[in-house]
Design an enzyme around this catalytic site. Structure first.
Site, PDB file in Angstrom:
ATOM      1  CD  GLU A 179      -2.814   1.244   2.438  1.00 16.67           C
ATOM      2  OE1 GLU A 179      -2.741   0.360   3.300  1.00 16.67           O
ATOM      3  OE2 GLU A 179      -3.636   2.173   2.481  1.00 16.67           O
ATOM      4  CE  LYS A 221      -6.134  -0.184   1.719  1.00 17.16           C
ATOM      5  NZ  LYS A 221      -6.781  -0.785   2.887  1.00 17.16           N
TER       6      LYS A 221
HETATM    7  P1  13P Z   1      -9.396   4.157   4.305  1.00 13.47           P
HETATM    8  O1  13P Z   1     -10.257   3.461   3.276  1.00 13.47           O
HETATM    9  O2  13P Z   1     -10.180   4.712   5.457  1.00 13.47           O
HETATM   10  O3  13P Z   1      -8.447   5.152   3.672  1.00 13.47           O
HETATM   11  O4  13P Z   1      -8.493   3.042   4.991  1.00 13.47           O
HETATM   12  C1  13P Z   1      -7.962   2.039   4.248  1.00 13.47           C
HETATM   13  C2  13P Z   1      -6.711   1.574   4.869  1.00 13.47           C
HETATM   14  O5  13P Z   1      -6.602   0.427   5.251  1.00 13.47           O
HETATM   15  C3  13P Z   1      -5.595   2.517   4.995  1.00 13.47           C
HETATM   16  O6  13P Z   1      -4.418   1.821   5.288  1.00 13.47           O
END
Ligand code: 13P
Length: 341
Positions: A179, A221
């Site tokens: 991510e 992500k």
């Molecule tokens: P949000 O969808 O609230 O941005 O959170 C997703 C997430 O796991 C961030 O690391």
């Protein structure tokens, strides 16, 4: 390659099965306290268990949710009937996941930037999480946009750490969600967000290749590409969808089975509508779905408000967002569904 590649790609594909996405319920102790503060509920271990149990026991959740990202405390908690949460989820056909980074910390020598920590001891922690039932994990790096940032150093150190984490996950039989989150705070244009997002992806995939990470067993992500939240001019949903897809088509290998977006502070309806729009712009080389935290949970948190009498209302609110995002993952959502019963 020494990884069990068949098992990894089977998990990764199940995480992005058609019409399904991921519930990010891995708020750290600090973040869940902020969420509970917003509804004036004390962040006690009991309240956290009650809230997460409400989400996980929502009827029909497994029709739209392929996996749930848990926090360290939650993966060790159980339902009121004594069934450990990971077992409860797995029995429903929902894959348990675990957040394993230990947070974004100030990056030495780069004021205003962070590097995500958590590599020390990670091999041992992953082995324990596998025993507890986790089959995928999450590690989040963050990048802030200003006129001068992100620095090259920030792109590099975060990509390097993401790849080290990903390889350790795969060694343990756990699918890594990588991510790289470009934060949308600021006054920048969508074009600037596109440039930074593309650069973060390029550096990430360079490192994943260099460190022998198996891409068919990896899930990306990312953020959607948006105008800065404080920018005077906000891009339309159509521009957002087209620009976001343009960036990922140019930077993300087709070997990745799926891209699951974070919501990053978008309203829940915006996050659903934009995901849907992108799924109408195919064909795409990867599945495109969601891994939302706030955009799946915000209405449920509010409807619950910490009251036992509202558990059903909280579940109904979560079920609605899960269902509509599941449709958006197939390009079958319409805004009219928001007001339909
Ligand atoms: P949000 O969808 O609230 O941005 O959170 C997703 C997430 O796991 C961030 O690391």
């Amino acid at each position: 390659m020494s990884f069990d590649t068949a098992a990894l790609s089977q998990i990764a594909n199940a995480m992005v099965a058609p019409g399904k996405g991921i519930l990010a319920a891995d708020e750290s102790s600090g973040t869940i306290k902020k969420r509970f503060d917003s509804i004036s509920v004390d962040s006690t271990e009991g309240n956290r268990q009650t809230y997460r149990q409400m989400l996980f026991t929502t009827p029909g959740m497994a029709d739209h949710i392929s996996g749930v990202i848990l926090f360290d405390e939650t993966i060790r908690q159980s339902t009121d009937d004594g069934v450990p949460f990971p077992k409860y989820l797995a029995d429903l056909g929902v894959i348990p996941g675990i957040k394993v980074d230990t947070g974004a910390k100030p990056l030495a020598g780069s004021p205003g930037e962070t590097v995500t920590e958590g590599l020390d001891g990670l091999r041992e922690r992953l082995a324990e999480y596998y025993e507890l039932g986790a089959r995928f994990a999450k590690w989040r790096a963050t990048y802030s946009i200003t006129d001068d940032l992100p620095s090259e150093n920030c792109y590099r150190v975060n990509a390097h750490a993401l790849a080290r984490y990903a390889a350790l996950c795969q060694e343990a039989g756990i699918v890594p969600i990588v991510e790289p989150e470009v934060l949308m705070d600021g006054t920048h244009t969508i074009e600037r967000a596109a440039e930074v997002t593309a650069r973060a992806q390029q550096e990430l995939f360079d490192e994943l290749f260099r460190q022998c990470v198996y891409l068919p067993g990896t899930i990306l992500k990312p953020n959607m590409v948006l105008s800065g939240y404080s920018a005077a001019t906000q891009a339309s949903d159509e521009e957002i969808a087209a620009t976001t897809l343009g960036v990922f088509r140019a930077t993300v290998p087709a070997a990745i089975p799926g891209i699951v977006f974070l919501s990053g502070g978008q309203s829940d309806e915006d996050a659903t509508a934009r995901l849907n729009l992108m799924n109408t712009m195919g064909p795409l080389p990867w599945a495109l779905s969601f891994s939302y935290g706030r955009a799946l949970q915000a209405p449920a948190l509010k409807a619950w408000g910490g009251q036992a009498a509202n558990l059903g209302a909280g579940q109904a609110a979560f079920a609605k967002r899960a269902r509509l995002n599941g449709l958006a993952a197939k390009g079958e959502y319409t805004a009219a569904m928001e007001s339909a019963a």
